[in-house]
Design an enzyme around this catalytic site. Structure first.
Site, short mmCIF file in Angstrom:
data_model
loop_
_atom_site.label_atom_id
_atom_site.label_comp_id
_atom_site.label_asym_id
_atom_site.label_seq_id
_atom_site.Cartn_x
_atom_site.Cartn_y
_atom_site.Cartn_z
N PHE A 1 -6.61 9.63 -8.08
CA PHE A 1 -7.19 10.17 -6.83
C PHE A 1 -6.93 9.17 -5.71
O PHE A 1 -7.06 7.96 -5.89
CB PHE A 1 -8.69 10.41 -6.96
CG PHE A 1 -9.31 10.93 -5.68
CD1 PHE A 1 -9.23 12.28 -5.36
CD2 PHE A 1 -9.93 10.07 -4.78
CE1 PHE A 1 -9.77 12.76 -4.17
CE2 PHE A 1 -10.47 10.54 -3.59
CZ PHE A 1 -10.39 11.90 -3.29
N TYR B 1 0.83 -1.20 0.00
CA TYR B 1 0.00 0.00 0.00
C TYR B 1 0.87 1.25 0.00
O TYR B 1 2.07 1.21 0.29
CB TYR B 1 -0.94 -0.02 1.21
CG TYR B 1 -2.08 0.96 1.11
CD1 TYR B 1 -3.02 0.85 0.09
CD2 TYR B 1 -2.22 2.00 2.02
CE1 TYR B 1 -4.07 1.75 -0.01
CE2 TYR B 1 -3.27 2.91 1.93
CZ TYR B 1 -4.19 2.77 0.91
OH TYR B 1 -5.23 3.67 0.81
N GLY C 1 -6.45 -0.46 -8.30
CA GLY C 1 -5.92 -1.38 -9.30
C GLY C 1 -6.14 -2.82 -8.87
O GLY C 1 -5.23 -3.48 -8.40
N MET C 2 -7.36 -3.31 -9.03
CA MET C 2 -7.72 -4.62 -8.50
C MET C 2 -7.05 -5.77 -9.24
O MET C 2 -6.93 -6.86 -8.70
CB MET C 2 -9.24 -4.80 -8.52
CG MET C 2 -9.97 -3.86 -7.59
SD MET C 2 -11.74 -4.19 -7.57
CE MET C 2 -12.33 -2.85 -6.54
N ASN D 1 -14.91 4.62 1.46
CA ASN D 1 -15.52 4.46 0.14
C ASN D 1 -16.53 5.55 -0.21
O ASN D 1 -16.44 6.13 -1.30
CB ASN D 1 -16.14 3.07 0.03
CG ASN D 1 -15.08 1.98 0.09
OD1 ASN D 1 -14.17 1.95 -0.72
ND2 ASN D 1 -15.21 1.08 1.06
#
Length: 323
Positions: free
Chosen positions: A261, A52, A238-239, A123
């Site tokens: 973003f 991350y 970016g899954m 979210n």
């Protein structure tokens, strides 16, 4: 108290441990917060795995999002009362208690149910910023998003409807089409169906002004193909690990723009007042029934591995953790 921690970075199934730690005591100017409910997010896996954008010092308590109740006040604290609902300290939400400075508390609207508050801090504000802070959209404008069944995706669908915007949501499974339409999506398309070729039918000839990408790969390329002249694609996730081909043709001839973003960066660069303004809009929509996210299941902290296994299975709602 119980705490879910990792002493190294890696796969959650390999590195997460349920451990017993002393209950912390608030110091001067601090409060202690008791966990009510925490969320499992894709970014949690990135933090646990070490990939991350910002990582915690090890050993680290996992989890980034949760709601708690003020449980104890340190010396000199008179700005908040015990029992108040607040964002659980984001130094690690998968634990029963944590302390933090009272001046840094983010109070939660008392009318927001605990389960909705638990999923409100990452979210929904991301979705609001994607719709409000990047492109000057007008009522009736079209946007397209992938991962339409994600928490951001469902937030975008509902917020866009409240703002008078039109949405195309990309999904990977046929069984998601009807549920997303029920949430207010204007169009739902299947990945890999060559849907950009049918764009005029989907929008009635109106251009797509904004594309929201959290997947990458061919899904992102399809969005770029669908953008109108001068349209903007925002990447915020970016899954998949698939590369996105540099869209030379569309950059030159359609003048599309590719930007990014990150809600964490917004919070740091824009400051507390801007964050409170966004959260106020989120809670207003929740209070007025314009925004409600589905909850898939709830697990106790000791069931963390079962909870993660459930979270990674096909689903529509969020998986929560409770003490």
């Amino acid at each position: 108290m119980l705490s879910v921690r990792h002493h190294e970075f890696g796969a959650p199934s390999e590195v997460l441990r349920v451990e017993s730690l002393p209950v912390p005591e608030p110091g001067p100017g601090e409060v202690r917060v008791k966990l009510l409910a925490a969320t499992i997010n894709p970014s949690d896996y990135g933090m646990i795995g070490g990939s991350y954008g910002s990582l915690r010092e090890l050993p680290a308590v996992a989890g980034r999002e949760g709601v708690g109740a003020v449980d104890a006040l340190g010396e000199g604290v008179d700005s908040v009362q015990t029992g108040a609902h607040v964002r659980f300290p984001d130094g690690g939400t998968w634990q029963e208690y944590a302390c933090m400075p009272a001046e840094d508390l983010l109070l939660v609207d008392a009318s927001v149910p605990v389960e909705q508050a638990a999923v409100s801090f990452i979210n929904p504000p991301t979705a609001f910023c994607l719709l409000d802070k990047i492109v000057d959209l007008k009522e009736g404008d079209w946007i397209v998003q992938n991962a339409g069944n994600s928490a951001v995706g469902l937030s975008v669908i509902q917020m866009a409807k409240a703002m008078g915007l039109k949405t195309i949501s990309q999904v990977r499974r046929e069984e998601l089409v009807e549920p997303l339409l029920a949430y207010g999506a204007d169009q739902v398309v299947l990945e890999g169906s060559a849907w950009p070729k049918k764009l005029k039918e989907l929008t009635g000839g109106a251009p797509v002004k904004l594309a929201l990408n959290s997947i990458g790969g061919e899904s992102a390329i399809d969005q770029i193909k669908a953008l109108g002249d001068g349209g903007t694609q925002v990447t915020f996730g970016g899954m998949v690990a698939d590369k996105v081909r540099f869209p030379t043709r569309f950059l030159i001839f359609n003048d599309v723009r590719l930007v990014g973003f990150w809600w964490d960066k917004f919070c740091k660069t824009e400051g507390a007042d801007a964050v409170l303004e966004v959260m106020d809009r989120v809670y207003t929509m929740m209070r007025e029934g314009q925004l409600k996210l589905p909850i898939e299941a709830t697990y106790a902290l000791p069931q963390i591995q079962e909870a993660i296994q459930h979270d990674k299975s096909p689903k529509l709602g969020k998986v929560l953790l409770r003490p």
